[in-house]
Enzyme design. Structure first.
Site, short mmCIF file in Angstrom:
data_model
loop_
_atom_site.label_atom_id
_atom_site.label_comp_id
_atom_site.label_asym_id
_atom_site.label_seq_id
_atom_site.Cartn_x
_atom_site.Cartn_y
_atom_site.Cartn_z
N SER A 109 -110.78 58.52 26.00
CA SER A 109 -110.60 59.16 27.05
C SER A 109 -110.03 58.16 28.19
CB SER A 109 -112.32 58.52 28.21
OG SER A 109 -111.99 58.91 29.08
N TYR A 132 -107.84 63.61 31.97
CA TYR A 132 -107.46 63.50 33.47
C TYR A 132 -106.08 64.41 33.82
CZ TYR A 132 -112.26 62.31 32.89
OH TYR A 132 -113.63 62.26 32.69
N THR A 158 -109.33 67.85 30.98
CA THR A 158 -110.88 67.76 31.42
C THR A 158 -110.79 68.23 32.60
OG1 THR A 158 -111.70 66.31 30.92
CG2 THR A 158 -112.99 66.52 32.15
N LYS A 254 -111.22 71.78 28.64
CA LYS A 254 -113.06 71.11 28.42
C LYS A 254 -113.51 71.74 30.51
CE LYS A 254 -116.01 67.23 27.63
NZ LYS A 254 -116.38 66.99 28.93
N HIS A 278 -120.85 69.12 32.08
CA HIS A 278 -119.81 67.47 31.75
C HIS A 278 -121.72 67.39 31.78
CE1 HIS A 278 -116.53 65.26 32.60
NE2 HIS A 278 -117.64 64.88 33.11
#
Length: 381
Positions: A109, A132, A158, A254, A278
């Site tokens: 991540s 992100y 995401t 996502k 999520h």
């Protein structure tokens, strides 16, 4: 409770709860608002029954799938999640090694606690980088270039987190990174001294993907503040289309939920989408990914790889999603609780449990390959 006594999701959750300080357990376990969507993610699977076929000659089962151009030995993967070294000092290292051992995909991540380069060395197999979109466009370009240089196979953007969800369990304890806990939170940490000793005797906590851009030392950066201040709520389809072009490879969104958005993702060149709310941590009251799966597969399943996550606790849940047309199924809390409970050994045991459950369920369903599963196997109540 011991690792050998963990046979299912609930066992691992219980063992993690015994080990973790309350604020950290609740960070994993909690969700937004009234946590309705979190509960319904699992309940949605129970509204559908499997209809098995018999006498199909299923002595050998092949559960491999190909998704985002990568072959997985089993149809589940470890979804990228944040802050893993808070749960166990091995963090992403444990997950990378376990995923590699079981021949499946995992991801690092943007809020990962191990660098994507180190994770790549541990697990040279299938890997995604969960990204992100930040207000700082230079940071976005730098992170993509870094992932490409590390040899990451697929980008996973995401798109359901342009602002933080209302996670009231975290508010009650003051959970943030670095720790700035209230009295209730501090009291719960004091009840788990073994975790504190473990945390203090291993390397300093950091976020290697963001270290040069986020000052975590001042103690002001809570998770919700990161989402509120650093991520760009003005993210548009045009921004994503530009990213897809710059990446030039497997690119997955996502957090897609609607058919219209799934079609748009295919139109701009995405090669995959993950239907996801999520884990119920963002918009409470959201529909579940499993409930949306069939119509999204019908709309775009021939144009890109459709995956889903949320609420998966059993091999039979995975089979239901695959029967509806999912190419693979993401796991989150399913491996995070085992990580917290026992590090790499815990993640390996959880993945092995899932592998055994899927193989057993496929045999009982009369399917020797994933592509033999279909909607004929399902009855909606």
């Amino acid at each position: 409770m011991r690792l050998k006594d963990c046979h299912n999701f609930r066992d691992f959750r219980r063992m993690a709860q015994q080990r973790l300080p309350g604020p950290i357990f609740n960070y994993i376990d909690g969700a937004a608002d009234d946590e309705v969507t979190y509960r319904r993610n699992t309940e949605a699977f129970e509204a559908v029954d499997l209809v098995p076929n018999i006498l199909r000659g299923v002595g050998e089962v092949d559960m491999s799938v190909t998704v985002l151009g990568q072959k997985l030995a089993m149809p589940v993967y470890c979804s990228p999640t944040a802050l893993q070294r808070l749960f166990h000092h091995q963090g992403e290292r444990a997950v990378a090694a376990a995923a590699h051992k079981y021949g499946t995909m995992f991801g690092v991540s943007s809020l990962g606690t191990v660098s994507l380069e180190e994770a790549r060395k541990i697990a040279p197999g299938p890997q995604v980088y969960q990204f992100y979109f930040h207000k700082d466009r230079g940071l976005n370009r730098e992170m993509m270039a870094r992932a490409k240089a590390a040899g990451v196979d697929a980008m996973l953007l995401t798109v359901d987190s342009i602002t933080g969800g209302n996670r009231e369990r975290d508010k009650r304890t003051g959970f943030s990174i670095p720790f700035r806990l209230n009295l209730a939170g501090l009291t719960q940490f004091a009840m788990r001294p073994a975790w504190g000793l473990n945390y203090l005797t291993h390397e300093k906590f950091s976020l290697p993907q963001l270290d040069s851009h986020v000052d975590m030392g001042g103690g002001t950066m809570s998770i919700s503040k990161y989402f509120t201040e650093m991520l760009d709520p003005n993210l548009t389809w045009a921004d994503v289309e530009q990213m897809v072009g710059e990446w030039g490879g497997q690119f997955c969104l996502k957090g897609v939920m609607s058919v219209a958005d799934a079609r748009k993702a295919a139109d701009i060149g995405c090669t995959g989408i993950v239907l996801s709310n999520h884990g119920g941590r963002q918009l409470d009251g959201s529909r579940t990914a499993f409930e949306q799966l069939g119509e999204v597969v019908d709309a775009v399943g021939d144009r890109l790889d459709v995956m889903m996550d949320g609420g998966v606790q059993r091999g039979t849940h995975v089979l239901k999603a695959l029967s509806l047309g999912a190419k693979a199924v993401g796991l989150g809390r399913y491996y995070l609780f085992p990580l917290a409970a026992a590090g790499q050994a815990g993640v390996e045991r959880a993945l092995n449990n899932m592998r055994i459950e899927i193989e057993r369920a496929m045999k009982l369903m009369g399917a020797s390959r994933i592509d033999e599963l279909s909607r004929d196997n399902l009855k909606f109540r």
